[in-house]
Scaffold this motif. Sequence first.
Motif, short mmCIF file in Angstrom:
data_model
loop_
_atom_site.label_atom_id
_atom_site.label_comp_id
_atom_site.label_asym_id
_atom_site.label_seq_id
_atom_site.Cartn_x
_atom_site.Cartn_y
_atom_site.Cartn_z
N PRO A 113 0.81 -1.22 0.00
CA PRO A 113 0.00 0.00 0.00
C PRO A 113 0.85 1.27 0.00
O PRO A 113 0.46 2.27 -0.62
N LEU A 114 2.01 1.26 0.65
CA LEU A 114 2.89 2.43 0.63
C LEU A 114 3.30 2.76 -0.81
O LEU A 114 3.22 3.91 -1.25
N TYR A 120 0.29 6.82 -6.58
CA TYR A 120 -0.96 7.57 -6.77
C TYR A 120 -0.72 9.07 -6.58
O TYR A 120 -1.21 9.90 -7.35
N ALA A 121 0.06 9.41 -5.55
CA ALA A 121 0.36 10.82 -5.29
C ALA A 121 1.12 11.44 -6.45
O ALA A 121 0.86 12.59 -6.85
N PHE A 136 8.26 8.40 1.17
CA PHE A 136 8.46 6.99 0.84
C PHE A 136 9.68 6.44 1.58
O PHE A 136 9.64 5.35 2.16
N GLU A 137 10.78 7.18 1.54
CA GLU A 137 12.04 6.67 2.11
C GLU A 137 11.91 6.42 3.62
O GLU A 137 12.31 5.36 4.12
N VAL A 138 11.36 7.41 4.32
CA VAL A 138 11.27 7.27 5.78
C VAL A 138 10.28 6.16 6.15
O VAL A 138 10.54 5.31 7.00
N ARG A 139 9.14 6.16 5.47
CA ARG A 139 8.11 5.18 5.81
C ARG A 139 8.55 3.77 5.43
O ARG A 139 8.28 2.79 6.13
N CYS A 140 9.23 3.66 4.32
CA CYS A 140 9.71 2.36 3.86
C CYS A 140 10.69 1.77 4.88
O CYS A 140 10.61 0.58 5.23
N MET A 141 11.58 2.60 5.39
CA MET A 141 12.52 2.13 6.42
C MET A 141 11.77 1.76 7.69
O MET A 141 12.07 0.75 8.34
N GLY A 206 -1.20 5.52 7.62
CA GLY A 206 -0.75 5.53 6.22
C GLY A 206 -1.44 6.56 5.35
O GLY A 206 -0.80 7.22 4.54
N ARG A 207 -2.75 6.74 5.54
CA ARG A 207 -3.47 7.66 4.65
C ARG A 207 -3.09 9.12 4.90
O ARG A 207 -3.39 10.00 4.10
N ARG A 208 -2.44 9.41 6.05
CA ARG A 208 -2.05 10.80 6.38
C ARG A 208 -0.59 11.08 6.00
O ARG A 208 -0.05 12.15 6.31
#
Length: 253
Positions: A113-114, A120-121, A136-141, A206-208
Amino acid sequence: MHVTTRGIVLREAAYKESDKILTILTPDLGRITAQAHGCRKKGSGLSSASQMLVWSEMTLSEFRGRWTLTEAAVELEFRQLRRDLEKLALGSYFAEVLEGIVQEDSQPEELLPLLLNCLYALDQTDKPLSQVKAAFEVRCMTLSGFAPMLDGCAVCGKNPPEQPRLNLTQGVLHCADCGAKTGEGISMPLSPGVLAALVHLVNCPGRRLLSFRLDEAGLEQLGQVSEAYLLTQTERGYRTLDYYKRLRLPLSK
Ligand SMILES: [Zn+2]
């Protein structure tokens, strides 16, 4: 064995006369490699679904450990992204990172979903590319078990730290003056706004993810930190990132 699932192509490589070998990320089967027979022939029903960053419902068959894509119905093509070289390059970087992180046959869980949210963004919003990239980078880590520890200085406990810095190897915050005691590795300075953005990216639903604001200088600092953090933690470089950065260089006069 036949399986129907959804999946997104992370990598495509031409194979034989008219086939492709695809790396596909699916919610059910994890990351798999599959051959798409004849997908480069004109009029093939697999041609759209066999492209990088296309999300489709797929029917796959497995025989002796090898997967073949037999049918596909495209659900998301991200056409605006595809028309923009920088966006396509950035999306390809996201794909290369996930290909490295998600092991063969392991579940991508929240990483899928990330990826879809970030694509999508890029496709449907006018968020700055640098903001989507850093998010993406921070959340992926974070989702891969390498979340930076952001609750105060790792040495003296002060929260927030004095002149905060992030140690890229240890993944901890520290005050500028406490730096010598955090051990090895490079530390990068964080403005208060950038530190707040990092806390948001690690903890928000995630949606925020993309609902944070930073001015241009803040986004630039966040981008330097998030990229350096991902490269340090994954201990490798990415050819798609080098390409994206070459595209972003100002044209020489
Ligand atoms: Zn301290």
